[in-house]
Design a protein around this motif. Structure first.
Motif, PDB file in Angstrom:
ATOM      1  N   CYS A   1       0.806  -1.109  -0.236  1.00 26.82           N
ATOM      2  CA  CYS A   1      -0.021  -0.037   0.097  1.00 26.82           C
ATOM      3  C   CYS A   1       1.010   1.220  -0.018  1.00 26.82           C
ATOM      4  O   CYS A   1       1.776   1.456   1.075  1.00 26.82           O
ATOM      5  N   ALA A   2       0.690   2.082  -1.191  1.00 26.53           N
ATOM      6  CA  ALA A   2       1.406   3.311  -1.121  1.00 26.53           C
ATOM      7  C   ALA A   2       0.614   4.482  -0.877  1.00 26.53           C
ATOM      8  O   ALA A   2      -0.452   4.557  -1.264  1.00 26.53           O
ATOM      9  N   ALA A   3       1.241   5.190   0.155  1.00 27.86           N
ATOM     10  CA  ALA A   3       0.365   6.570   0.648  1.00 27.86           C
ATOM     11  C   ALA A   3       1.143   7.618  -0.212  1.00 27.86           C
ATOM     12  O   ALA A   3       2.357   8.014  -0.165  1.00 27.86           O
ATOM     13  N   SER A   4       0.200   8.648  -0.466  1.00 31.81           N
ATOM     14  CA  SER A   4       0.651   9.946  -1.046  1.00 31.81           C
ATOM     15  C   SER A   4      -0.220  10.984  -0.528  1.00 31.81           C
ATOM     16  O   SER A   4      -1.313  10.767   0.142  1.00 31.81           O
ATOM     17  N   GLY A   5       0.206  12.304  -0.761  1.00 31.17           N
ATOM     18  CA  GLY A   5      -0.578  13.419  -0.151  1.00 31.17           C
ATOM     19  C   GLY A   5      -0.081  13.473   1.395  1.00 31.17           C
ATOM     20  O   GLY A   5       1.076  13.638   1.699  1.00 31.17           O
ATOM     21  N   ARG A   6      -0.779  13.954   2.181  1.00 32.66           N
ATOM     22  CA  ARG A   6      -0.427  14.262   3.524  1.00 32.66           C
ATOM     23  C   ARG A   6      -0.060  13.164   4.340  1.00 32.66           C
ATOM     24  O   ARG A   6      -0.912  12.735   5.390  1.00 32.66           O
ATOM     25  N   SER A   7       0.569  12.391   4.075  1.00 33.75           N
ATOM     26  CA  SER A   7       1.073  10.977   4.597  1.00 33.75           C
ATOM     27  C   SER A   7       1.772  11.210   5.786  1.00 33.75           C
ATOM     28  O   SER A   7       1.924  10.075   6.517  1.00 33.75           O
ATOM     29  N   ASP A   8       2.313  12.458   6.265  1.00 30.59           N
ATOM     30  CA  ASP A   8       3.269  12.463   7.204  1.00 30.59           C
ATOM     31  C   ASP A   8       2.386  12.835   8.541  1.00 30.59           C
ATOM     32  O   ASP A   8       2.660  12.418   9.627  1.00 30.59           O
ATOM     33  N   SER A   9       1.023  12.835   8.247  1.00 31.51           N
ATOM     34  CA  SER A   9       0.007  12.917   9.502  1.00 31.51           C
ATOM     35  C   SER A   9      -0.565  11.481  10.013  1.00 31.51           C
ATOM     36  O   SER A   9      -1.090  11.381  10.655  1.00 31.51           O
ATOM     37  N   ILE A  10      -0.254  10.513   8.987  1.00 31.33           N
ATOM     38  CA  ILE A  10      -0.902   9.216   9.299  1.00 31.33           C
ATOM     39  C   ILE A  10      -0.204   8.684  10.503  1.00 31.33           C
ATOM     40  O   ILE A  10       1.236   8.730  10.799  1.00 31.33           O
ATOM     41  N   THR A  11      -0.893   8.200  11.474  1.00 29.58           N
ATOM     42  CA  THR A  11      -0.600   7.339  12.492  1.00 29.58           C
ATOM     43  C   THR A  11      -0.835   5.884  12.538  1.00 29.58           C
ATOM     44  O   THR A  11       0.171   5.095  12.322  1.00 29.58           O
ATOM     45  N   ALA A  12      -1.941   5.487  12.556  1.00 29.07           N
ATOM     46  CA  ALA A  12      -2.683   4.275  12.441  1.00 29.07           C
ATOM     47  C   ALA A  12      -2.569   3.746  10.798  1.00 29.07           C
ATOM     48  O   ALA A  12      -3.049   4.411  10.299  1.00 29.07           O
ATOM     49  N   MET A  13      -2.263   2.456  10.619  1.00 27.71           N
ATOM     50  CA  MET A  13      -2.535   1.908   9.317  1.00 27.71           C
ATOM     51  C   MET A  13      -2.915   0.441   9.634  1.00 27.71           C
ATOM     52  O   MET A  13      -2.774  -0.463  10.518  1.00 27.71           O
ATOM     53  N   ALA A  14      -3.811  -0.038   8.478  1.00 28.98           N
ATOM     54  CA  ALA A  14      -4.210  -1.286   8.662  1.00 28.98           C
ATOM     55  C   ALA A  14      -4.834  -2.023   7.338  1.00 28.98           C
ATOM     56  O   ALA A  14      -5.004  -1.349   6.549  1.00 28.98           O
ATOM     57  N   TRP A  15      -4.797  -3.188   7.269  1.00 24.27           N
ATOM     58  CA  TRP A  15      -5.429  -4.078   6.185  1.00 24.27           C
ATOM     59  C   TRP A  15      -6.646  -4.606   6.768  1.00 24.27           C
ATOM     60  O   TRP A  15      -7.026  -5.237   7.753  1.00 24.27           O
ATOM     61  N   PHE A  16      -7.793  -4.577   5.786  1.00 17.29           N
ATOM     62  CA  PHE A  16      -9.118  -5.179   5.904  1.00 17.29           C
ATOM     63  C   PHE A  16      -9.439  -5.898   4.705  1.00 17.29           C
ATOM     64  O   PHE A  16      -8.604  -5.734   3.758  1.00 17.29           O
ATOM     65  N   ARG A  17     -10.166  -6.768   4.829  1.00 12.43           N
ATOM     66  CA  ARG A  17     -10.653  -7.585   3.643  1.00 12.43           C
ATOM     67  C   ARG A  17     -12.064  -7.861   3.525  1.00 12.43           C
ATOM     68  O   ARG A  17     -12.862  -7.715   4.801  1.00 12.43           O
ATOM     69  N   GLN A  18     -12.538  -8.036   2.412  1.00 15.20           N
ATOM     70  CA  GLN A  18     -14.058  -8.480   2.128  1.00 15.20           C
ATOM     71  C   GLN A  18     -14.147  -9.281   1.271  1.00 15.20           C
ATOM     72  O   GLN A  18     -13.799  -9.201   0.205  1.00 15.20           O
ATOM     73  N   ALA A  19     -14.697 -10.451   1.656  1.00 14.18           N
ATOM     74  CA  ALA A  19     -15.041 -11.658   0.845  1.00 14.18           C
ATOM     75  C   ALA A  19     -16.525 -11.399   0.358  1.00 14.18           C
ATOM     76  O   ALA A  19     -17.339 -11.055   0.881  1.00 14.18           O
ATOM     77  N   PRO A  20     -17.065 -12.078  -0.965  1.00 11.35           N
ATOM     78  CA  PRO A  20     -18.156 -11.938  -1.525  1.00 11.35           C
ATOM     79  C   PRO A  20     -19.183 -12.478  -0.473  1.00 11.35           C
ATOM     80  O   PRO A  20     -19.166 -13.590   0.072  1.00 11.35           O
ATOM     81  N   GLY A  21     -20.366 -11.608  -0.305  1.00 12.09           N
ATOM     82  CA  GLY A  21     -21.388 -12.067   0.579  1.00 12.09           C
ATOM     83  C   GLY A  21     -21.107 -11.841   2.105  1.00 12.09           C
ATOM     84  O   GLY A  21     -21.901 -12.137   3.027  1.00 12.09           O
ATOM     85  N   LYS A  22     -20.035 -11.293   2.359  1.00  8.86           N
ATOM     86  CA  LYS A  22     -19.468 -11.302   3.784  1.00  8.86           C
ATOM     87  C   LYS A  22     -19.232  -9.658   3.912  1.00  8.86           C
ATOM     88  O   LYS A  22     -19.028  -8.751   3.084  1.00  8.86           O
ATOM     89  N   GLU A  23     -19.303  -9.199   5.232  1.00 13.48           N
ATOM     90  CA  GLU A  23     -18.781  -7.941   5.663  1.00 13.48           C
ATOM     91  C   GLU A  23     -17.457  -7.884   5.787  1.00 13.48           C
ATOM     92  O   GLU A  23     -16.719  -8.684   5.838  1.00 13.48           O
ATOM     93  N   ARG A  24     -17.039  -6.423   5.515  1.00 16.17           N
ATOM     94  CA  ARG A  24     -15.496  -6.136   5.749  1.00 16.17           C
ATOM     95  C   ARG A  24     -15.070  -6.409   7.119  1.00 16.17           C
ATOM     96  O   ARG A  24     -15.801  -6.077   7.926  1.00 16.17           O
ATOM     97  N   GLU A  25     -13.879  -7.039   7.291  1.00 16.51           N
ATOM     98  CA  GLU A  25     -13.505  -7.267   8.527  1.00 16.51           C
ATOM     99  C   GLU A  25     -11.953  -6.954   8.600  1.00 16.51           C
ATOM    100  O   GLU A  25     -11.334  -6.732   7.526  1.00 16.51           O
ATOM    101  N   TYR A  26     -11.317  -6.504   9.763  1.00 19.78           N
ATOM    102  CA  TYR A  26     -10.049  -6.196   9.856  1.00 19.78           C
ATOM    103  C   TYR A  26      -9.058  -7.451   9.819  1.00 19.78           C
ATOM    104  O   TYR A  26      -9.517  -8.622  10.106  1.00 19.78           O
TER     105      TYR A  26
END
Length: 123
Positions: free
Chosen positions: A22-47
């Motif tokens: 994951c490449a970040a651009s813009g005001r990326s210096d302000s970012i503190t927390a980062m994460a990966w989430f995923r969503q499978a067909p028919g399911k809700e997004r989960e961390y």
């Protein structure tokens, strides 16, 4: 404004591996927390995994000991190393960024989201 772009998804056999970026651009210096989430067909997004700016990590139980989340703040880049992939790992994977002080897995704490990269685990 922070823009996130994921890459590295693809088709892999069970037991295989992939590394998402994951490449970040813009005001990326302000970012503190980062994460990966995923969503499978028919399911809700989960961390999947979260990482704070200082390196604190949280993993969902389904991927513990198989996935590794990491970041390079100077390069504005987030990774997810996925090993021993299983069929149930098939999903669209999103990276997210926020301003939380602590490592967090709540989607409400993330304000910037990528478009996602597809991971398919199949024979």
């Amino acid at each position: 404004q922070v823009k996130l772009v994921e890459s590295g998804g693809g088709l892999v056999q069970p037991g295989g591996f992939l590394r998402l970026t994951c490449a970040a651009s813009g005001r990326s210096d302000s970012i503190t927390a980062m994460a990966w989430f995923r969503q499978a067909p028919g399911k809700e997004r989960e961390y999947v995994a979260a990482i704070g700016r200082g390196g604190g990590r949280i993993y969902t139980m389904a991927v513990k000991d198989r996935f590794t989340i990491s970041r390079d703040n100077d390069k504005n880049t987030l990774w997810l190393q996925m090993n021993s992939l299983e069929r149930e790992d098939t999903a669209l994977y999103y990276c997210a960024a926020g301003l939380a002080r602590e490592t967090t897995v709540s989607p409400d704490d993330y304000v910037s989201w990528g478009q996602g990269t597809q991971v398919t685990v199949s024979s």
